[in-house]
Motif scaffolding. Structure first.
Motif, PDB file in Angstrom:
ATOM      1  N   HIS A   9      -0.516 103.966  96.370  1.00  0.00           N
ATOM      2  CA  HIS A   9      -0.998 102.591  96.506  1.00  0.00           C
ATOM      3  C   HIS A   9      -1.571 102.356  97.907  1.00  0.00           C
ATOM      4  N   ASP A  10      -0.918 102.929  98.914  1.00  0.00           N
ATOM      5  CA  ASP A  10      -1.410 102.789 100.288  1.00  0.00           C
ATOM      6  C   ASP A  10      -2.722 103.539 100.499  1.00  0.00           C
ATOM      7  N   LEU A  11      -2.958 104.589  99.708  1.00  0.00           N
ATOM      8  CA  LEU A  11      -4.142 105.424  99.874  1.00  0.00           C
ATOM      9  C   LEU A  11      -5.287 105.050  98.926  1.00  0.00           C
ATOM     10  N   LEU A  12      -5.139 103.981  98.157  1.00  0.00           N
ATOM     11  CA  LEU A  12      -6.168 103.598  97.197  1.00  0.00           C
ATOM     12  C   LEU A  12      -7.562 103.422  97.819  1.00  0.00           C
ATOM     13  N   PRO A  13      -7.681 102.862  99.023  1.00  0.00           N
ATOM     14  CA  PRO A  13      -9.037 102.716  99.578  1.00  0.00           C
ATOM     15  C   PRO A  13      -9.779 104.047  99.736  1.00  0.00           C
ATOM     16  N   THR A  14      -9.055 105.140  99.956  1.00  0.00           N
ATOM     17  CA  THR A  14      -9.729 106.430 100.133  1.00  0.00           C
ATOM     18  C   THR A  14      -9.644 107.313  98.896  1.00  0.00           C
ATOM     19  N   GLN A  15      -8.622 107.133  98.063  1.00  0.00           N
ATOM     20  CA  GLN A  15      -8.437 108.016  96.919  1.00  0.00           C
ATOM     21  C   GLN A  15      -8.748 107.373  95.574  1.00  0.00           C
ATOM     22  N   GLY A  16      -9.054 106.091  95.575  1.00  0.00           N
ATOM     23  CA  GLY A  16      -9.403 105.415  94.327  1.00  0.00           C
ATOM     24  C   GLY A  16     -10.714 105.947  93.763  1.00  0.00           C
ATOM     25  N   ASP A  17     -10.808 105.976  92.450  1.00  0.00           N
ATOM     26  CA  ASP A  17     -12.031 106.491  91.822  1.00  0.00           C
ATOM     27  C   ASP A  17     -12.868 105.391  91.190  1.00  0.00           C
ATOM     28  N   ILE A  18     -12.367 104.158  91.236  1.00  0.00           N
ATOM     29  CA  ILE A  18     -13.101 103.037  90.655  1.00  0.00           C
ATOM     30  C   ILE A  18     -12.731 101.770  91.419  1.00  0.00           C
ATOM     31  N   THR A  19     -13.632 100.828  91.431  1.00  0.00           N
ATOM     32  CA  THR A  19     -13.362  99.522  92.028  1.00  0.00           C
ATOM     33  C   THR A  19     -13.300  98.508  90.900  1.00  0.00           C
ATOM     34  N   VAL A  20     -12.280  97.665  90.940  1.00  0.00           N
ATOM     35  CA  VAL A  20     -12.159  96.585  89.964  1.00  0.00           C
ATOM     36  C   VAL A  20     -12.476  95.289  90.692  1.00  0.00           C
ATOM     37  N   ARG A  72     -16.184 100.468  77.560  1.00  0.00           N
ATOM     38  CA  ARG A  72     -16.629 100.905  78.881  1.00  0.00           C
ATOM     39  C   ARG A  72     -18.108 100.578  79.099  1.00  0.00           C
ATOM     40  N   PRO A  73     -18.414  99.835  80.164  1.00  0.00           N
ATOM     41  CA  PRO A  73     -19.826  99.602  80.489  1.00  0.00           C
ATOM     42  C   PRO A  73     -20.427 100.860  81.120  1.00  0.00           C
ATOM     43  N   ALA A  74     -21.724 100.965  81.086  1.00  0.00           N
ATOM     44  CA  ALA A  74     -22.409 102.156  81.611  1.00  0.00           C
ATOM     45  C   ALA A  74     -22.126 102.360  83.098  1.00  0.00           C
ATOM     46  N   SER A  75     -21.915 101.275  83.843  1.00  0.00           N
ATOM     47  CA  SER A  75     -21.687 101.397  85.283  1.00  0.00           C
ATOM     48  C   SER A  75     -20.353 102.050  85.623  1.00  0.00           C
ATOM     49  N   VAL A  76     -19.450 102.114  84.662  1.00  0.00           N
ATOM     50  CA  VAL A  76     -18.128 102.685  84.903  1.00  0.00           C
ATOM     51  C   VAL A  76     -18.067 104.152  84.476  1.00  0.00           C
ATOM     52  N   GLY A  77     -19.120 104.644  83.873  1.00  0.00           N
ATOM     53  CA  GLY A  77     -19.133 106.009  83.356  1.00  0.00           C
ATOM     54  C   GLY A  77     -18.884 107.059  84.415  1.00  0.00           C
ATOM     55  N   PRO A  78     -18.408 108.230  83.996  1.00  0.00           N
ATOM     56  CA  PRO A  78     -18.065 109.289  84.953  1.00  0.00           C
ATOM     57  C   PRO A  78     -19.272 109.842  85.702  1.00  0.00           C
ATOM     58  N   ASP A  79     -20.469 109.616  85.190  1.00  0.00           N
ATOM     59  CA  ASP A  79     -21.663 110.123  85.862  1.00  0.00           C
ATOM     60  C   ASP A  79     -22.133 109.202  86.987  1.00  0.00           C
ATOM     61  N   ALA A  80     -21.627 107.980  87.006  1.00  0.00           N
ATOM     62  CA  ALA A  80     -22.042 107.034  88.045  1.00  0.00           C
ATOM     63  C   ALA A  80     -21.422 107.440  89.386  1.00  0.00           C
ATOM     64  N   PRO A  81     -22.156 107.257  90.486  1.00  0.00           N
ATOM     65  CA  PRO A  81     -21.583 107.550  91.806  1.00  0.00           C
ATOM     66  C   PRO A  81     -20.372 106.669  92.075  1.00  0.00           C
ATOM     67  N   ARG A  82     -19.440 107.147  92.867  1.00  0.00           N
ATOM     68  CA  ARG A  82     -18.184 106.450  93.141  1.00  0.00           C
ATOM     69  C   ARG A  82     -18.416 105.013  93.611  1.00  0.00           C
ATOM     70  N   ARG A  83     -19.330 104.806  94.520  1.00  0.00           N
ATOM     71  CA  ARG A  83     -19.536 103.459  95.066  1.00  0.00           C
ATOM     72  C   ARG A  83     -20.130 102.500  94.044  1.00  0.00           C
ATOM     73  N   GLU A  84     -20.676 103.030  92.974  1.00  0.00           N
ATOM     74  CA  GLU A  84     -21.270 102.181  91.935  1.00  0.00           C
ATOM     75  C   GLU A  84     -20.341 101.989  90.735  1.00  0.00           C
TER      76      GLU A  84
END
Length: 164
Positions: free
Chosen positions: A39-50, A84-96
């Protein structure tokens, strides 16, 4: 040089008794500690933004999609399934990779996220009522049940009407 014909080889006989066998598993306390550290490392290890949009406030939370999906069937469908919307797909870059949620207050989602990550959260009556609704909506059933138990324990004849 000594002769090799007079030496006998020692034959190793197999014992028919089975080797010792056991199962091991990770300690529950160690798993909880890892979740808290994660939980403390989510800003660096998270794979998606909600991105959570409430009535007056919008906040973004870095998350680990698999952890959210393991705790909530609706979030699993939004992250990996038919919703799942297209923006959340595994092919999308992490920041998107952003999942947009509406109709949930960010503070409530934050508490639910802390709970999913093994953190302790404080409850009072108002918070428990709102958090119960959100946990029920996203099917985070252990949190929903904890809020329900808290509210049932808080129920007294003098506060019954105010709770309703």
């Amino acid at each position: 040089m000594p002769p090799t014909t007079g030496h006998k080889r020692r034959r190793i006989e197999q014992d028919d008794t089975p080797l010792a066998w056991s199962t091991v598993e990770r300690d529950g306390g160690d798993i909880r500690k890892s979740l808290k550290n994660l939980h403390d490392l989510l800003p660096t290890q998270g794979d998606i933004t909600v991105s959570v949009q409430g009535e007056t406030d919008t906040c973004e939370f870095p998350c680990i999609g698999a952890l959210l999906a393991s705790a909530s069937r609706p979030l699993a469908a939004m992250l990996f399934g038919p919703m799942r919307p297209a923006s959340v797909g595994p092919d999308a870059p992490r920041r998107e990779r952003i999942l947009h949620l509406r109709g949930t207050e960010p503070w409530c989602f934050d508490l639910m996220l802390q709970f999913i990550n093994g953190r302790q959260i404080g409850l009072d009556v108002d918070r428990a009522v709102r958090l119960h609704h959100v946990a029920d909506y996203y099917e985070v059933l252990p949190l929903r049940d904890s809020c329900c138990r808290f509210l049932l324990d808080a129920l007294r004849p003098h506060n019954c009407c105010s709770l309703l």
